[in-house]
Design a protein around this motif. Structure first.
Motif, mmCIF file in Angstrom:
data_model
loop_
_atom_site.group_PDB
_atom_site.id
_atom_site.type_symbol
_atom_site.label_atom_id
_atom_site.label_comp_id
_atom_site.label_asym_id
_atom_site.label_seq_id
_atom_site.Cartn_x
_atom_site.Cartn_y
_atom_site.Cartn_z
ATOM 1 N N PRO A 241 0.758 -1.194 0.034
ATOM 2 C CA PRO A 241 0.046 0.095 -0.123
ATOM 3 C C PRO A 241 0.865 1.206 0.082
ATOM 4 O O PRO A 241 0.312 2.389 -0.402
ATOM 5 C CB PRO A 241 -0.811 0.039 1.374
ATOM 6 N N GLU A 275 -4.912 -8.133 0.297
ATOM 7 C CA GLU A 275 -4.799 -7.005 1.324
ATOM 8 C C GLU A 275 -5.295 -6.977 2.694
ATOM 9 O O GLU A 275 -6.246 -7.233 3.079
ATOM 10 C CB GLU A 275 -5.908 -5.939 0.527
ATOM 11 N N ALA A 277 -5.945 -4.832 5.070
ATOM 12 C CA ALA A 277 -7.027 -4.036 5.531
ATOM 13 C C ALA A 277 -8.224 -4.726 5.433
ATOM 14 O O ALA A 277 -9.213 -4.737 6.029
ATOM 15 C CB ALA A 277 -7.074 -2.672 4.776
ATOM 16 N N LEU A 278 -8.402 -5.849 4.461
ATOM 17 C CA LEU A 278 -9.682 -6.752 4.294
ATOM 18 C C LEU A 278 -9.913 -7.441 5.470
ATOM 19 O O LEU A 278 -11.040 -7.735 6.175
ATOM 20 C CB LEU A 278 -9.775 -7.397 2.975
ATOM 21 N N ALA A 281 -11.073 -5.471 8.462
ATOM 22 C CA ALA A 281 -12.564 -4.970 8.190
ATOM 23 C C ALA A 281 -13.320 -6.161 8.522
ATOM 24 O O ALA A 281 -14.422 -5.999 9.289
ATOM 25 C CB ALA A 281 -12.705 -4.603 6.817
ATOM 26 N N PHE A 288 -15.846 -3.258 3.840
ATOM 27 C CA PHE A 288 -14.613 -3.030 3.167
ATOM 28 C C PHE A 288 -14.816 -2.095 1.728
ATOM 29 O O PHE A 288 -14.061 -1.162 1.615
ATOM 30 C CB PHE A 288 -13.918 -4.232 2.731
ATOM 31 N N GLU A 290 -17.183 0.281 1.731
ATOM 32 C CA GLU A 290 -17.268 1.694 2.019
ATOM 33 C C GLU A 290 -16.135 2.322 2.667
ATOM 34 O O GLU A 290 -15.882 3.685 2.483
ATOM 35 C CB GLU A 290 -18.482 1.591 3.038
ATOM 36 N N LYS A 291 -15.289 1.658 3.264
ATOM 37 C CA LYS A 291 -14.090 2.304 3.971
ATOM 38 C C LYS A 291 -12.756 2.312 2.790
ATOM 39 O O LYS A 291 -12.000 3.308 3.229
ATOM 40 C CB LYS A 291 -13.630 1.219 5.198
ATOM 41 N N HIS A 292 -12.847 1.659 1.995
ATOM 42 C CA HIS A 292 -11.833 1.552 0.888
ATOM 43 C C HIS A 292 -12.495 1.393 -0.509
ATOM 44 O O HIS A 292 -11.832 0.417 -1.316
ATOM 45 C CB HIS A 292 -10.739 0.253 1.138
ATOM 46 N N ASP A 294 -11.530 2.782 -3.391
ATOM 47 C CA ASP A 294 -10.441 3.049 -4.407
ATOM 48 C C ASP A 294 -9.481 1.955 -4.436
ATOM 49 O O ASP A 294 -8.522 2.091 -5.273
ATOM 50 C CB ASP A 294 -10.111 4.400 -4.296
ATOM 51 N N SER A 295 -9.626 0.920 -3.416
ATOM 52 C CA SER A 295 -8.533 0.006 -3.276
ATOM 53 C C SER A 295 -8.667 -1.105 -4.505
ATOM 54 O O SER A 295 -9.718 -1.133 -5.239
ATOM 55 C CB SER A 295 -8.841 -0.904 -2.213
ATOM 56 N N VAL A 298 -11.302 -3.892 -4.187
ATOM 57 C CA VAL A 298 -12.649 -3.487 -4.386
ATOM 58 C C VAL A 298 -12.993 -3.481 -5.947
ATOM 59 O O VAL A 298 -13.811 -3.855 -6.536
ATOM 60 C CB VAL A 298 -12.910 -2.308 -3.696
#
Length: 315
Positions: A241, A275, A277-278, A281, A288, A290-292, A294-295, A298
């Protein structure tokens, strides 16, 4: 219930065999008694009820994996969110991983309860167009172990199929346990008798130890006449990231899912990046998407959802 397909799993001797109903692989099968006696099982009186429930569901998709730990439930949860990104579509998840139900936690509805009315069980709402049903909602304690033999698992799956009031649904994703066990045979039998089954998505990771079991899952689908929509390779790479450098965490010695699909005539629908962060979440039951928004992950899920919708549209 209809007859178990011959050789539906390696432990089944086949309904036409003289050993039908008499081997160790027959233990727990709902047809064991009738197979052993040579009698044809009577028509399943619950099939019309399942047909009635499912006549308002447009597309039914099994999510399968040969091995645990490849991210099948994670893929199911996020594919559901990707499909539900279109507010005109109604999406539902049926979690039949009886011994390891994880969808309520992942979808942020772990503390909810299923309501029962004259129309049956009402699935738990995650969003206006996304619902989920899982055995986890029926357990007294989320840490309780489900220690059931095959017959009781079959009964629970049938109850999910005939007693849940899904309403109008565009996409029903069925999260199954790993492997090709009783749960898979039961849900395939019931669904094929209740009407068309759109097919299965098979989840893998790049390493050969995972692909060995995926090939068994492919064999299961072909022997039970379940169409294979395609393969999803999860955790295909890690994208930093901070610097965007790509690392292969699980290098494949045989070419990964891409080579397997070419050899088996299958569609590789997506290679999803890993990822961190997934995982965070999902542990917290957060959205996920909603929070990211632009990842890269997603975007990969949204692309996968579009491919599935297009392929189903062609069918």
């Amino acid at each position: 219930m209809s007859e178990v397909p011959s050789n539906a799993n390696e432990g089944c001797p086949g309904v036409g065999s003289e050993n039908a109903g008499k081997t160790s692989g027959c233990a727990g099968c709902p047809n064991q008694k009738s197979c052993a006696s040579g009698e044809k099982p009577p028509p399943d009186v619950d099939i019309p009820k399942i047909q009635d429930r499912f006549r308002h569901i447009k597309h039914k998709i099994l999510i399968l994996s040969g091995k645990g730990g490849v991210g099948k439930s994670t893929m199911t949860a996020n594919l559901a969110r990707a499909l539900a990104a279109d507010p005109t579509k109604q999406v539902a998840i049926l979690d039949i991983d009886i011994c390891g139900p994880s969808q309520p936690r992942m979808m942020g509805v772990e503390g909810e309860q299923v309501h029962q009315s004259a129309d049956g069980w009402t699935p738990v709402s995650v969003a206006d167009n996304l619902t989920v049903m899982s055995i986890a909602f029926l357990l007294g304690d989320k840490n309780d172990a489900v220690i059931w033999r095959g017959a009781r698992k079959n009964g629970m799956i049938k109850q999910f199929l005939k007693d849940v009031d899904w309403g109008e649904v565009d996409y029903l994703l069925i999260d199954t346990p790993p492997g090709t066990s009783d749960e898979h045979i039961s849900v395939v039998q019931f669904l094929l008798q209740a009407g068309p089954l759109d097919g299965a998505l098979i989840v893998s990771t790049p390493q050969e130890i995972s692909l060995l079991d995926v090939r068994k899952e492919v064999s299961f689908c072909r022997k039970t006449n379940v169409p294979i929509l395609g393969v999803v390779e999860n955790m295909a790479k890690f994208v930093c990231p901070n610097c965007s450098h790509t690392t292969l965490l699980f290098p494949s010695s045989t070419g990964g899912a891409e080579t397997m699909c070419k050899e088996g005539g299958l569609d590789l629908l997506a290679q999803l990046p890993l990822e961190p962060a997934l995982a965070e979440a999902l542990d917290k039951g957060e959205d996920f998407f909603e929070k990211h928004p632009d990842s890269a992950l997603v975007k990969s899920f949204l692309s996968l959802a579009d491919k599935i919708k297009n392929n189903l549209g062609k069918q």
